[in-house]
Design a protein around this motif. Structure first.
Motif, PDB file in Angstrom:
ATOM      1  N   ARG A 151      46.706   7.287  -7.769  1.00 52.02           N
ATOM      2  CA  ARG A 151      46.511   5.918  -7.288  1.00 52.02           C
ATOM      3  C   ARG A 151      47.139   5.614  -5.929  1.00 52.02           C
ATOM      4  O   ARG A 151      46.754   4.648  -5.273  1.00 52.02           O
ATOM      5  N   THR A 152      48.095   6.394  -5.495  1.00 49.07           N
ATOM      6  CA  THR A 152      48.834   6.029  -4.279  1.00 49.07           C
ATOM      7  C   THR A 152      47.933   5.997  -3.051  1.00 49.07           C
ATOM      8  O   THR A 152      47.950   5.023  -2.278  1.00 49.07           O
ATOM      9  N   LEU A 153      47.131   7.050  -2.849  1.00 50.94           N
ATOM     10  CA  LEU A 153      46.284   7.095  -1.652  1.00 50.94           C
ATOM     11  C   LEU A 153      45.217   6.006  -1.655  1.00 50.94           C
ATOM     12  O   LEU A 153      45.067   5.306  -0.644  1.00 50.94           O
ATOM     13  N   PRO A 154      44.439   5.814  -2.746  1.00 53.43           N
ATOM     14  CA  PRO A 154      43.467   4.710  -2.702  1.00 53.43           C
ATOM     15  C   PRO A 154      44.120   3.343  -2.529  1.00 53.43           C
ATOM     16  O   PRO A 154      43.547   2.460  -1.880  1.00 53.43           O
ATOM     17  N   THR A 155      45.322   3.162  -3.085  1.00 54.23           N
ATOM     18  CA  THR A 155      46.025   1.896  -2.881  1.00 54.23           C
ATOM     19  C   THR A 155      46.388   1.720  -1.412  1.00 54.23           C
ATOM     20  O   THR A 155      46.261   0.626  -0.846  1.00 54.23           O
ATOM     21  N   ALA A 156      46.841   2.809  -0.777  1.00 53.77           N
ATOM     22  CA  ALA A 156      47.163   2.747   0.649  1.00 53.77           C
ATOM     23  C   ALA A 156      45.922   2.435   1.478  1.00 53.77           C
ATOM     24  O   ALA A 156      45.966   1.648   2.426  1.00 53.77           O
ATOM     25  N   VAL A 157      44.782   3.058   1.111  1.00 55.19           N
ATOM     26  CA  VAL A 157      43.535   2.778   1.818  1.00 55.19           C
ATOM     27  C   VAL A 157      43.153   1.311   1.654  1.00 55.19           C
ATOM     28  O   VAL A 157      42.726   0.653   2.605  1.00 55.19           O
ATOM     29  N   LEU A 158      43.294   0.786   0.428  1.00 54.34           N
ATOM     30  CA  LEU A 158      43.000  -0.621   0.186  1.00 54.34           C
ATOM     31  C   LEU A 158      43.844  -1.518   1.093  1.00 54.34           C
ATOM     32  O   LEU A 158      43.333  -2.476   1.695  1.00 54.34           O
ATOM     33  N   LEU A 159      45.116  -1.195   1.206  1.00 56.72           N
ATOM     34  CA  LEU A 159      46.007  -2.023   2.001  1.00 56.72           C
ATOM     35  C   LEU A 159      45.764  -1.888   3.498  1.00 56.72           C
ATOM     36  O   LEU A 159      46.183  -2.747   4.272  1.00 56.72           O
ATOM     37  N   THR A 160      45.081  -0.818   3.926  1.00 62.12           N
ATOM     38  CA  THR A 160      44.730  -0.731   5.340  1.00 62.12           C
ATOM     39  C   THR A 160      43.691  -1.783   5.701  1.00 62.12           C
ATOM     40  O   THR A 160      43.413  -1.998   6.884  1.00 62.12           O
TER      41      THR A 160
END
Length: 442
Positions: A151-160
């Motif tokens: 989940r960390t990478l997709p969450t980071a992408v979402l926050l971008t």
């Protein structure tokens, strides 16, 4: 057997049992939600980019303009918590569609040439109520498509989406303001939101790890919210997100004015610099996500706390130096590191919550950090107006932000321990489950 039951191994204790077959659909959903957040932050950015022409046209002081910006958050926190609580019973696809329609509709009245300060305030209140739950509900929906460890990478992408929204909005809306006037900047983001809503109505879907109370036997597995919300991880994550959101909200509202009034940059130059800073934020978020994805259990607390302390030093130096090129380097570099806490806070709080309670826990997180959005624009505007000079007022405001980041960074160093707190809460969860099932825990 339903998809919910088949994928029940996405458990609170961190165990996973999926073969990753839904990853493709999960990433498609990630990109669509990235666009959702892009429009969301373009909505927020428009007021800051149009600050000077709005104040000139409507005859507003900086304190009045700060008030108009701050009322955006009047219902933001309450709405974030209230709507997030609905994720236990209402599909997130429905909630996201409703939010997009409401916030788009809230922008359009400003196209009316007679719309003045009162209309601006009223529409910002409605916009804030519609956008308050956006990040927690979108994150909860996104986590329904990925296993815990993914989940960390997709969450980071979402926050971008925040960075991308500013990066796209700054040059685009600056052109709209220059050629069509500031009112059409509001109209442009409203129409963009309606376009996203139309697509989502046709293609939006929940993932296999989505979970609501009463499904998959989760209703009886709940951990008392007080145990989650009083954990060191949740408290330090919430305070860290509050500090980062304070800086983000203050900068979105006042950075263009600061760059024009204090550093002497033109509106076009200020827009380019705001765009560059937004891109730097996106690079930091994605870079951190890629690094964290390589570790099954990243050490969120120490690393994130150190980055926030470094950002605090950078903001302090930004406030004190008069050298424009150094200010630019600080904006495009170490100041952006504070945004990492936004990703870490989302994943850490989701980590310590059972799936059926994840939406509410993320909503409570949003409730806290959104308070910074309500306070920061108004406080900065009041401080600048009350100071002997605009330069001195902004310096004081930036130094306060620096102190806030530093303190929350130190707290994250000490207390942000999602794996430890997840184990502690899982023990309580297992004991409660065993008791409800009429047997002793093994």
């Amino acid at each position: 057997m339903s998809a919910m039951t088949r994928h029940s191994p996405d458990r609170f204790d961190g165990s996973d049992g999926s073969d990753g077959s839904v990853c493709g659909s999960g990433w498609r959903t990630t990109w669509v939600l990235l666009a959702f957040m892009l429009v969301n932050f373009a909505d927020k950015t428009v007021l800051g980019l149009a600050a000077t022409p709005i104040m000139d046209d409507l005859g507003l002081t900086r304190e009045q303009f700060g008030t108009a910006s701050a009322v955006f958050f009047a219902l933001f926190s309450v709405s974030a918590l209230a709507v997030s609580s609905l994720t236990r019973t209402v599909r997130t696809t429905v909630l996201l569609l409703a939010m997009a329609l409401l916030w788009s509709a809230a922008q359009l009245p400003m196209l009316w040439t007679a719309a003045g300060f009162g209309t601006l305030v009223a529409t910002r209140v409605l916009l804030g109520a519609a956008e308050g739950p956006a990040l927690p509900v979108a994150t909860h929906h996104l986590h329904g498509w990925f296993e815990q460890r993914e989940r960390t990478l997709p969450t980071a992408v979402l926050l971008t989406g925040a960075a991308a929204g500013v990066a796209v909005a700054a040059p685009t809306l600056t052109l709209v303001i220059d050629h069509l006037g500031w009112r059409w900047a509001f109209g442009a983001v409203g129409l963009a939101g309606l376009a996203w809503a139309a697509y989502w109505a046709l293609r939006g879907a929940e993932g296999p790890y989505a979970c609501r109370a009463g499904e998959g036997g989760t209703a009886q597995d709940a951990v008392p919210y007080r145990r989650i919300l009083l954990s060191g991880t949740w408290i330090s994550a919430a305070l860290g997100a509050f500090a980062a959101y304070w800086m983000l909200s203050a900068n979105l509202t006042w950075m263009p004015d600061y760059l024009e009034s204090v550093t002497g940059l033109s509106l076009h130059q200020a827009g380019l610099l705001v765009t560059g800073a937004a891109l730097a934020n996106g690079v930091v978020l994605v870079g951190h996500g890629l690094l964290a994805q390589r570790r099954p259990q990243p050490a969120n607390g120490p690393g994130t706390g150190a980055l926030m302390c470094l950002a605090a030093v950078a903001v302090g130096l930004f406030a004190l130096t008069d050298t424009v090129w150094l200010k630019v380097l600080l904006m495009l570099g170490p100041m952006a590191l504070a945004n990492v806490i936004m990703t870490v806070a989302q994943t850490a709080c989701a980590r310590i919550a059972p799936a059926s309670q994840r939406g509410v826990v993320l909503g409570a997180l949003a409730f806290v950090y959104a308070l910074a959005g309500a306070l920061a624009p108004w406080v900065v505007g009041r401080v600048v107006d009350a100071a002997d000079s605009v330069d001195a007022g902004y310096r004081t405001a930036f130094l306060f932000t620096s102190a806030l980041l530093g303190l929350s960074g130190l707290l994250a160093l000490r207390f942000l321990r999602p794996e430890r707190d997840a184990r502690r809460l899982a023990t309580h969860w297992a004991t409660r489950l065993a008791t409800n099932q009429g047997r002793q825990p093994s």
